[in-house]
Design a protein around this motif. Structure first.
Motif, PDB file in Angstrom:
ATOM      1  N   PHE A 277      80.396 -34.490 -23.413  1.00 51.84           N
ATOM      2  CA  PHE A 277      81.858 -34.543 -23.376  1.00 51.84           C
ATOM      3  C   PHE A 277      82.386 -35.538 -24.395  1.00 51.84           C
ATOM      4  N   TYR A 278      81.672 -36.647 -24.523  1.00 52.17           N
ATOM      5  CA  TYR A 278      82.099 -37.631 -25.519  1.00 52.17           C
ATOM      6  C   TYR A 278      82.084 -37.007 -26.910  1.00 52.17           C
ATOM      7  N   LEU A 279      80.983 -36.316 -27.221  1.00 48.79           N
ATOM      8  CA  LEU A 279      80.837 -35.736 -28.553  1.00 48.79           C
ATOM      9  C   LEU A 279      81.890 -34.668 -28.825  1.00 48.79           C
ATOM     10  N   THR A 280      82.227 -33.885 -27.808  1.00 50.70           N
ATOM     11  CA  THR A 280      83.126 -32.766 -28.061  1.00 50.70           C
ATOM     12  C   THR A 280      84.588 -33.114 -27.859  1.00 50.70           C
ATOM     13  N   GLU A 281      84.883 -33.946 -26.863  1.00 52.68           N
ATOM     14  CA  GLU A 281      86.286 -34.139 -26.493  1.00 52.68           C
ATOM     15  C   GLU A 281      86.861 -35.480 -26.908  1.00 52.68           C
ATOM     16  N   TYR A 282      86.013 -36.466 -27.085  1.00 51.52           N
ATOM     17  CA  TYR A 282      86.566 -37.793 -27.293  1.00 51.52           C
ATOM     18  C   TYR A 282      86.407 -38.357 -28.698  1.00 51.52           C
ATOM     19  N   THR A 283      85.649 -37.672 -29.530  1.00 49.91           N
ATOM     20  CA  THR A 283      85.538 -38.181 -30.892  1.00 49.91           C
ATOM     21  C   THR A 283      85.809 -37.053 -31.861  1.00 49.91           C
ATOM     22  N   TYR A 284      86.184 -37.400 -33.040  1.00 55.56           N
ATOM     23  CA  TYR A 284      86.271 -36.424 -34.092  1.00 55.56           C
ATOM     24  C   TYR A 284      84.924 -36.415 -34.790  1.00 55.56           C
ATOM     25  N   GLU A 285      84.599 -35.285 -35.397  1.00 54.06           N
ATOM     26  CA  GLU A 285      83.353 -35.187 -36.138  1.00 54.06           C
ATOM     27  C   GLU A 285      83.288 -36.313 -37.156  1.00 54.06           C
ATOM     28  N   GLY A 286      82.180 -36.991 -37.188  1.00 53.35           N
ATOM     29  CA  GLY A 286      82.060 -38.078 -38.150  1.00 53.35           C
ATOM     30  C   GLY A 286      80.682 -38.675 -38.081  1.00 53.35           C
ATOM     31  N   GLY A 287      80.553 -39.866 -38.621  1.00 51.18           N
ATOM     32  CA  GLY A 287      79.257 -40.525 -38.703  1.00 51.18           C
ATOM     33  C   GLY A 287      78.563 -40.638 -37.363  1.00 51.18           C
ATOM     34  N   ILE A 288      79.303 -41.166 -36.365  1.00 55.77           N
ATOM     35  CA  ILE A 288      78.667 -41.432 -35.069  1.00 55.77           C
ATOM     36  C   ILE A 288      78.196 -40.138 -34.406  1.00 55.77           C
ATOM     37  N   THR A 289      79.050 -39.118 -34.408  1.00 56.10           N
ATOM     38  CA  THR A 289      78.643 -37.863 -33.762  1.00 56.10           C
ATOM     39  C   THR A 289      77.420 -37.294 -34.465  1.00 56.10           C
ATOM     40  N   ARG A 290      77.419 -37.405 -35.775  1.00 50.40           N
ATOM     41  CA  ARG A 290      76.289 -36.836 -36.511  1.00 50.40           C
ATOM     42  C   ARG A 290      74.993 -37.577 -36.176  1.00 50.40           C
ATOM     43  N   ILE A 291      75.097 -38.889 -36.052  1.00 53.87           N
ATOM     44  CA  ILE A 291      73.892 -39.665 -35.728  1.00 53.87           C
ATOM     45  C   ILE A 291      73.399 -39.310 -34.326  1.00 53.87           C
ATOM     46  N   ILE A 292      74.334 -39.257 -33.369  1.00 56.35           N
ATOM     47  CA  ILE A 292      73.925 -38.930 -31.997  1.00 56.35           C
ATOM     48  C   ILE A 292      73.287 -37.547 -31.957  1.00 56.35           C
ATOM     49  N   ARG A 293      73.952 -36.611 -32.625  1.00 56.44           N
ATOM     50  CA  ARG A 293      73.440 -35.240 -32.590  1.00 56.44           C
ATOM     51  C   ARG A 293      72.077 -35.140 -33.287  1.00 56.44           C
ATOM     52  N   PHE A 294      71.951 -35.842 -34.406  1.00 57.12           N
ATOM     53  CA  PHE A 294      70.669 -35.833 -35.118  1.00 57.12           C
ATOM     54  C   PHE A 294      69.593 -36.439 -34.221  1.00 57.12           C
ATOM     55  N   GLY A 295      69.929 -37.530 -33.558  1.00 59.83           N
ATOM     56  CA  GLY A 295      68.981 -38.163 -32.650  1.00 59.83           C
ATOM     57  C   GLY A 295      68.556 -37.218 -31.554  1.00 59.83           C
ATOM     58  N   ALA A 296      69.540 -36.562 -30.941  1.00 63.76           N
ATOM     59  CA  ALA A 296      69.246 -35.649 -29.844  1.00 63.76           C
ATOM     60  C   ALA A 296      68.372 -34.504 -30.312  1.00 63.76           C
ATOM     61  N   GLU A 297      68.695 -33.980 -31.510  1.00 60.96           N
ATOM     62  CA  GLU A 297      67.922 -32.853 -31.998  1.00 60.96           C
ATOM     63  C   GLU A 297      66.488 -33.252 -32.331  1.00 60.96           C
ATOM     64  N   SER A 298      66.330 -34.442 -32.894  1.00 61.09           N
ATOM     65  CA  SER A 298      64.975 -34.906 -33.209  1.00 61.09           C
ATOM     66  C   SER A 298      64.182 -35.096 -31.927  1.00 61.09           C
ATOM     67  N   LEU A 299      64.831 -35.701 -30.917  1.00 62.24           N
ATOM     68  CA  LEU A 299      64.141 -35.942 -29.656  1.00 62.24           C
ATOM     69  C   LEU A 299      63.687 -34.632 -29.025  1.00 62.24           C
ATOM     70  N   ALA A 300      64.489 -33.570 -29.218  1.00 62.79           N
ATOM     71  CA  ALA A 300      64.168 -32.297 -28.583  1.00 62.79           C
ATOM     72  C   ALA A 300      62.870 -31.719 -29.124  1.00 62.79           C
ATOM     73  N   GLY A 301      62.512 -32.098 -30.334  1.00 61.38           N
ATOM     74  CA  GLY A 301      61.340 -31.475 -30.939  1.00 61.38           C
ATOM     75  C   GLY A 301      60.042 -32.242 -30.703  1.00 61.38           C
ATOM     76  N   ILE A 302      60.121 -33.379 -30.021  1.00 63.85           N
ATOM     77  CA  ILE A 302      58.921 -34.208 -29.848  1.00 63.85           C
ATOM     78  C   ILE A 302      58.060 -33.683 -28.701  1.00 63.85           C
ATOM     79  N   PRO A 303      56.743 -33.586 -28.896  1.00 63.07           N
ATOM     80  CA  PRO A 303      55.866 -33.102 -27.824  1.00 63.07           C
ATOM     81  C   PRO A 303      55.922 -34.037 -26.616  1.00 63.07           C
ATOM     82  N   SER A 304      55.736 -33.465 -25.432  1.00 65.18           N
ATOM     83  CA  SER A 304      55.952 -34.252 -24.228  1.00 65.18           C
ATOM     84  C   SER A 304      54.936 -35.381 -24.068  1.00 65.18           C
ATOM     85  N   ILE A 305      53.739 -35.204 -24.646  1.00 66.00           N
ATOM     86  CA  ILE A 305      52.730 -36.262 -24.519  1.00 66.00           C
ATOM     87  C   ILE A 305      53.215 -37.544 -25.182  1.00 66.00           C
ATOM     88  N   VAL A 306      54.036 -37.375 -26.234  1.00 65.02           N
ATOM     89  CA  VAL A 306      54.581 -38.543 -26.922  1.00 65.02           C
ATOM     90  C   VAL A 306      55.566 -39.279 -25.997  1.00 65.02           C
TER      91      VAL A 306
END
Ligand SMILES: Nc1ncnc2c1ncn2[C@@H]1O[C@H](COP(=O)(O)OP(=O)(O)O)[C@@H](O)[C@H]1O
Ligand SMILES: [Mg+2]
Lengths: 302, 296
Positions: B105-134
């Motif tokens: 909700f923060y990313l979509t409703e409370y901020t405009y697209e910008g540096g912070i959203t991109r960093i959070i989204r990049f972080g989330a996307e990177s985390l999604a690809g990590i194997p669970s053993i890690v």
């Protein structure tokens, strides 16, 4: 029939824009007065001014969508905004409930007043403003909820109310919107099951439930068939006695049929919207002063 | 099929025109291919489920779900792994769902697209690809050792929460984005605050999608082995607090099968795991539908 007495009110006590002494007139009749006189600078006489803009410009980024619009909109009357697509009619309408605030790159210059108070002040309570200035959108857009929940949506936002109170508000609003008889049996059914025309009247009821003073309508009939359109027009005419209505319309006949005042917008060569002519509807349609207004109304461009 | 056929000649010398399929044939072939793919996927899915259930269901009886394992799981039931699964998953969801949905909700409703959203989204996307053993290793080092939480339900839950956070953020974000902008405009134009607009106009429409994300998260928690075995341990006792070690059903299943303790019991556990996931799905669906129906 028209017992018009002119009252002189000096000074704008609240934070208006001009600061200079302004003339205000009051109309002491029970019915909506269909006669307005407009000074050359688009200022009204013989009627209370509800909304007013003073050299307003609206920018989307660097693009200037509206250029220096000055206009008085009378209380308890219907004012039509006409003009070709893209000349800034919607943008202009959205000035009055500050919907342009939602667009990051939008910027307003100049002065927009409601009851003589500048509404782009830092201290302006936008939520409060929007309760006073309601809006009906182009496409009927009920929420995917029941008829009851749609109409009571606004009141529910504005504090806890009992189901009984809400019921009264819903009934009153639907009656005002001339929809009660058609939906009183199906208040608990989805609003999406209604016809397009019914949905649009539902949206009007939803606005009325908030008890606004001004209703902005952005081409409210453009998605409706002629019968539904006429119903909405009737409704608007009835509402005009108690509400200030500003309607954007593409439909010249509609503007001529329903409005008391008409403002014709056109595009400058640089694509900025400008106000070309403003006056009582009868005058705009029968005796336009500006050649461009005449050309637009008679369909020569736009 | 937007080939300019006057210029193109195929290898065997015939003009493509002669061999080109007309629109209706293309349509028919495309349809058949898509159907075949769908049917194949469903068949494979059902084959797996059927195989496991047919092997596992005979193992299921009252004793299996009401007794704790004895003799390393060769006999007795799987009560403690059931409790372990529910506890670890509950901790993970209680932490990840509010955090993930809130972030979305923060990313979509409370901020405009910008540096912070991109960093959070990049972080989330990177985390999604990590194997669970890690994640398991991270949880072991950070929660178990550094924070001294030991092998416990909290350590396991926290680790799983970190693991499913990206999924919940991404699915919720997508669900929120698909809510028509006009709902927000209408709500605001009726004098709603931003918060009211979110809770009353956006959430009801986004809820099914958000719930889907949370259910996906639950599914991943229930099914996870590597990350849990390293953080929650594999104790067979019934845990008495969230700081006690435990063993989840997936871990139990893994150990039973891996160490050749009892294939029958392993299948029984797997069958129950599938049934549990189905149940969670059904219940969540009912809850969402009831919530949505309240408005319709
Ligand atoms: N959100 C926006 N961002 C940038 N430009 C916009 C936006 N909304 C409208 N415009 C531009 O402003 C001008 C006026 O648009 P609008 O007010 O919608 O005109 P109308 O309602 O008269 O058709 C158009 O040129 C349009 O492209
Ligand atoms: Mg428009």
């Amino acid at each position: 029939m028209l017992a018009v007495s002119v009252l002189l009110v000096t000074g704008s006590t609240l934070a208006g824009c001009s600061g200079e002494t302004s003339w205000k007139t009051e109309v002491l009749t029970s019915m909506s007065v269909k006669i307005n006189t407009v000074l050359p600078n688009n200022r009204l006489v013989h009627h209370n001014t509800k909304l007013r803009t003073e050299r307003v410009s609206l920018y989307y980024g660097t693009f200037r969508a509206l250029k220096d619009i000055s206009l008085d909109i009378p209380e308890h009357a219907i004012t039509a905004i006409i003009g070709p697509s893209g000349c800034g009619k919607s943008s202009f309408l959205r000035l009055f409930n500050r919907m342009n605030d939602l667009i990051t790159r939008a910027r307003v210059e100049g002065c927009v007043e409601l009851d003589g108070v500048h509404i782009y002040e830092k201290s302006t309570d936008v939520v409060e403003l929007r309760k006073r200035v309601g809006m009906v959108f182009q496409k009927p857009n009920p929420f995917p909820m029941s008829v009851f929940d749609n109409v009571s949506f606004g009141p529910r936002q504005h504090g806890r109310k009992s189901r009984g109170e809400l019921g009264d508000i819903v009934e009153k609003s639907l009656k005002l919107a001339a929809l009660w008889d058609e939906v009183k049996e199906k208040l608990d059914q989805s609003a999406l099951a209604l016809s397009g025309g019914q949905q649009q009247r539902l949206c009007i009821a939803r606005v009325l439930a908030v008890e606004p003073e001004v209703i902005l309508m952005d081409e409210p009939c453009s998605a409706l068939d002629p019968v539904a359109t006429l119903k909405i027009e009737d409704l608007m005419t009835n509402l005009a006695a108690n509400y200030t209505i500003v309607i954007v319309t593409h439909n010249m006949q509609q503007a001529a049929r329903v409005s008391d005042m008409a403002a014709c917008f056109l595009m400058d060569p640089d694509r900025s919207g400008v106000l070309v002519e403003y006056g009582p509807t009868s005058q705009i349609f029968t005796n336009p002063k500006d050649k461009r207004t005449e050309d637009y109304i008679t369909g020569r461009f736009g | 099929m937007s080939v300019n056929n006057t210029r193109m000649v195929s290898f065997d010398g015939t003009t493509p025109k002669a061999r080109r399929l007309n629109a209706r044939q293309t349509q028919a072939i495309a349809k058949a291919t898509i159907w075949a793919a769908a049917v194949l996927v469903i068949l494979i899915l059902f084959a797996i489920i059927f195989y496991i259930l047919s092997k596992g269901i005979p193992e299921l009886d009252w004793e299996f779900v009401s007794e704790i394992p004895s003799d390393m799981g060769r006999s007795g039931g799987i009560l403690s792994p059931i409790i372990g699964t529910l506890a670890v998953t509950a901790v993970a969801i209680v932490i990840a769902a509010p955090l993930g949905v809130g972030t979305a909700f923060y990313l979509t409703e409370y901020t405009y697209e910008g540096g912070i959203t991109r960093i959070i989204r990049f972080g989330a996307e990177s985390l999604a690809g990590i194997p669970s053993i890690v994640y398991g290793l991270f949880g072991f080092i950070f929660f178990v050792i550094y924070l001294k939480l030991g092998w416990s339900i909290v350590s396991g839950g926290l680790t799983l929460a970190v693991m499913i956070l990206p999924t919940i953020i991404r699915t919720s974000e997508e669900a929120i984005r698909t809510v028509p902008q006009i709902y927000r405009e209408v709500s605001l134009s009726l004098g709603g605050t931003r918060w009211q607009t979110i809770t009353r106009a956006v959430v009801p429409s986004a809820l099914p999608g958000i719930a889907t994300g949370v259910i996906l998260g639950i599914g991943r928690c229930v099914a996870e082995t590597a990350a849990v075995i390293l953080t929650a341990g594999s104790a067979l006792r019934i845990p008495t607090s969230i700081f006690a070690p435990t063993r989840t059903m997936a871990v139990h299943f893994y150990i039973l099968a891996r160490e050749g303790i009892s294939m029958e019991r392993a299948y029984g556990t797997a069958a129950l795991l599938i049934i549990l996931i189905l149940l969670i799905n059904i219940v969540a669906n009912i809850l969402v539908n009831r919530f949505v129906a309240r408005g319709r």
